[in-house]
Each structure stands twice: as structure tokens, then as C-alpha cells.
Design a protein around this motif. Sequence first.
Motif, PDB file in Angstrom:
ATOM      1  N   SER A 179       0.826  -1.214   0.041  1.00  0.00           N
ATOM      2  CA  SER A 179      -0.001  -0.034  -0.019  1.00  0.00           C
ATOM      3  C   SER A 179       0.910   1.111  -0.032  1.00  0.00           C
ATOM      4  CB  SER A 179      -0.830   0.013   1.201  1.00  0.00           C
ATOM      5  OG  SER A 179      -0.157  -0.006   2.405  1.00  0.00           O
ATOM      6  N   PRO A 180       0.234   2.280  -0.354  1.00  0.00           N
ATOM      7  CA  PRO A 180       0.966   3.562  -0.226  1.00  0.00           C
ATOM      8  C   PRO A 180       1.574   3.860   1.051  1.00  0.00           C
ATOM      9  CG  PRO A 180      -0.893   3.950  -1.529  1.00  0.00           C
ATOM     10  CD  PRO A 180      -0.847   2.468  -1.140  1.00  0.00           C
ATOM     11  N   THR A 181       0.659   3.680   1.985  1.00  0.00           N
ATOM     12  CA  THR A 181       1.127   3.967   3.559  1.00  0.00           C
ATOM     13  C   THR A 181       2.460   3.007   3.879  1.00  0.00           C
ATOM     14  OG1 THR A 181      -0.970   4.302   4.153  1.00  0.00           O
ATOM     15  CG2 THR A 181       0.479   3.807   5.620  1.00  0.00           C
ATOM     16  N   ALA A 182       2.374   1.909   3.354  1.00  0.00           N
ATOM     17  CA  ALA A 182       3.715   0.783   3.783  1.00  0.00           C
ATOM     18  C   ALA A 182       4.881   1.781   2.841  1.00  0.00           C
ATOM     19  CB  ALA A 182       3.270  -0.472   3.392  1.00  0.00           C
ATOM     20  N   LYS A 183       4.485   1.808   1.818  1.00  0.00           N
ATOM     21  CA  LYS A 183       5.567   2.521   0.966  1.00  0.00           C
ATOM     22  C   LYS A 183       6.242   3.861   1.616  1.00  0.00           C
ATOM     23  CE  LYS A 183       4.101   0.792  -3.576  1.00  0.00           C
ATOM     24  NZ  LYS A 183       3.649   1.088  -4.857  1.00  0.00           N
ATOM     25  N   LEU A 184       5.120   4.707   2.169  1.00  0.00           N
ATOM     26  CA  LEU A 184       5.672   5.925   2.984  1.00  0.00           C
ATOM     27  C   LEU A 184       6.514   5.542   3.984  1.00  0.00           C
ATOM     28  CD1 LEU A 184       5.382   9.008   3.056  1.00  0.00           C
ATOM     29  CD2 LEU A 184       3.185   8.487   4.647  1.00  0.00           C
ATOM     30  N   ALA A 185       6.105   4.363   4.777  1.00  0.00           N
ATOM     31  CA  ALA A 185       7.128   4.084   5.956  1.00  0.00           C
ATOM     32  C   ALA A 185       8.364   3.782   5.636  1.00  0.00           C
ATOM     33  CB  ALA A 185       6.390   2.920   6.578  1.00  0.00           C
ATOM     34  N   PHE A 186       8.463   3.014   4.386  1.00  0.00           N
ATOM     35  CA  PHE A 186       9.809   2.572   3.754  1.00  0.00           C
ATOM     36  C   PHE A 186      10.647   3.773   3.592  1.00  0.00           C
ATOM     37  CE2 PHE A 186      12.627   1.575   0.104  1.00  0.00           C
ATOM     38  CZ  PHE A 186      13.157   0.329   0.493  1.00  0.00           C
ATOM     39  N   LEU A 187       9.905   4.735   3.086  1.00  0.00           N
ATOM     40  CA  LEU A 187      10.851   6.175   2.671  1.00  0.00           C
ATOM     41  C   LEU A 187      11.114   7.034   3.931  1.00  0.00           C
ATOM     42  CD1 LEU A 187       8.737   7.216  -0.714  1.00  0.00           C
ATOM     43  CD2 LEU A 187      10.988   5.965  -0.589  1.00  0.00           C
ATOM     44  N   VAL A 188      10.307   6.881   4.706  1.00  0.00           N
ATOM     45  CA  VAL A 188      10.617   7.798   6.062  1.00  0.00           C
ATOM     46  C   VAL A 188      11.703   6.841   7.048  1.00  0.00           C
ATOM     47  CG1 VAL A 188       9.480   8.794   8.124  1.00  0.00           C
ATOM     48  CG2 VAL A 188       8.133   8.853   5.888  1.00  0.00           C
ATOM     49  N   VAL A 189      11.533   5.775   7.175  1.00  0.00           N
ATOM     50  CA  VAL A 189      12.461   5.113   7.827  1.00  0.00           C
ATOM     51  C   VAL A 189      13.720   5.046   7.376  1.00  0.00           C
ATOM     52  CG1 VAL A 189      12.859   2.811   8.929  1.00  0.00           C
ATOM     53  CG2 VAL A 189      10.484   3.691   9.124  1.00  0.00           C
TER      54      VAL A 189
END
Length: 343
Positions: A289-299
Motif C-alpha cells: 500500500s502507499p502507506t507501507a511505501k511511505l513508511a519505507f521512505l521515512v524510516v
Amino acid sequence: MRDGPTARVADHDEALPPPGWGRSGSTATPGARALWIFAAIAMLLVVGRLWVAPAIAAESLDAWATIFVAICVQALPFLVFGVTLSAAITAFVPPSFFNRVLPRRPAAAVPAAAVAGAVLPGCECASVPVAGGLMARGVAPAAALTFLLAAPAINPVVLVATAVAFPRDPEMVLGRFLASIVVAVLAGWLWLRFGKGEWLRIPRPATDGIGRWERFRQAMRHDIMHAGGFLVVGGLAAATINVIVPANWVSGVAGIPWLSVLTLAVLAVLMSICSEADAFVAASLTQFSPTAKLAFLVVGPMVDLKLIALQAGIFGPRFAVRFVPLTFVLAVAVSALVGWMLW
């Protein structure tokens, strides 16, 4: 021209074999070792081509190669540009600049440092020693740590790369910027409130006497080799995940919102991809999901294996064991919240 007893001794010493001459493991020069390593890699490639490749379906091998090459080709220009700017800032921006632009009150200096990180590009490899240099020159540790987290996550190069990687999802750029700057500011304020001086080892100012252009050349060489290697590793991992991991397993993990976010957050820590290239790897993980990808990019730009090692080496292990978990929890929580708001 040398003369006298000292010169004769020096000439005699130069004629002698090296100190480790004849000892096991010391006869190979660096060039010879590199040649042997290259030969071993070539042999592995030949063996893989003859024995392993026939056992893999041609469609899967072609898909793997296409994904890997696409990730590397798309990310490489941003990687080179970001590393060049980072090296230029390291070499040519005087440390006193940050003391002039940051407020004297630490609570106000934290968000100001986050904004400075958004304006000044820099990869995560360079942000740790830069933050150490800021502390050594009197900048409040909380502000320096905020800059450490913000600079590699929300600088212009990273945001443009994210926009190119997600051309049909501009919310990803906005989400990455908002989540990253919130995490950086919160981490700085929490360290300002609860951090203790004995937990942090502040480095001493560097007095190496290296010229600016030489410092730029060394920083450029180090960062391009270091970040380029992690880009290749990240591309290999992303291509392998897309091709080898069973689709039903990936769909099962991706179908559980909290588990998909946590999975990609942990994957970001393990893959340790440079922030100028991680968006292209995230975009290739189409099952999530976009939220999971966002977590990847922030972490990723804030907590990964190389950053943990750098922070422990420069600021001490007592700092790392406290700051790393704090940053990871904040990054996952804020990413989930921002993702819930945007998608």
C-alpha cells in the motif's frame, strides 16, 4: 639529493624486503588481491550462468533483470547529483554558517535545523559526521540531531527523485515531506527534554588541515562508492522480492495494513539504501500500500544498518541504543498517521 649516513640508511632500508615478507597472507599486493577477487566473482557468474540459470524460468530471469536495471538507471543520476551537492556542502560551507542561522534557544533551533535540512541536500552517510561537527562547534545537540534526520530525508534532490519515481502519486512527495519533518522535529524536542549529556559523546573539532578541494574530492569519492554500492544491493533485493518471493505470501503480508507497514519499515532498515535512490525501490514494490511505501521512505534515511553503525561510532553506543529505537518508533507511527490522512 640525499647524502650522509642518514641517506645511506634510508637507501639500505628501501632495498630490504617488506617487514611481512615471506609470512602467510602478506605476499599478495592490493592489486593482486583485487585481481583474485575479480576472478572469483567471474567464476561465480560463469557457474551461475551454466548451472543456476537453466533451472530458473526465462520469464522470471528476464523480469528480474528488467526490474534491477530499471531501478539502477532511474536512480543513478539523482544519486550522483545528491552526492555531489553533499560533498560540496561538506567542503565549502563553513561550520560557522549554521551557528549564524540557527536561533540560540534550543527549542527554537530544533525546527530551524529541520528547515535547514530541507534546504541543504546531503546523504545520510554524510549527515552523521556533519551533525557531529555541528555539536563540536557549539550547536545544541538536539538541533544537530534534528538536522541529522531531516537533511537526507526531505532535501530537494530526494523530493524530486520521489516525484519522478511516483509520477501518478504526488501525495507520496507531500507525505514524505510532512512525515519526515515531523519525525525530525519530534525527535529533536524529545531529546532536548529527556536526553542526558552523559549519553552523548560529542566529537572534537577536526584539525586535519586538508584543503577544501581535497576534502570535496575525498567526500565525493567516499559517498559515491558507498552509496552506489548500497543502491546496487537495494536494486538486487527489490528485484528478488518482486520475482522470487511467492505472490500469495506477499499479498498476504501486504493485505494486513499494520503488518505491511512494519514489514517495509524493517526492510528499509535492513536494505540501507541511499535516500536519493530509495524512492525507485519503493515504487517497484507494487504489492504494498502507499502507506507501507511511505513508511519505507521515512524510516530508511533515518534508521538503517549503516546509520546505526555510524551513530554508535561517532556519538557512542549509549547514544545509539536510545536514539535509534526512538527514531524508528516515531517514523513508523508518524508514517502510519500521515498515510491514513492522505490515502
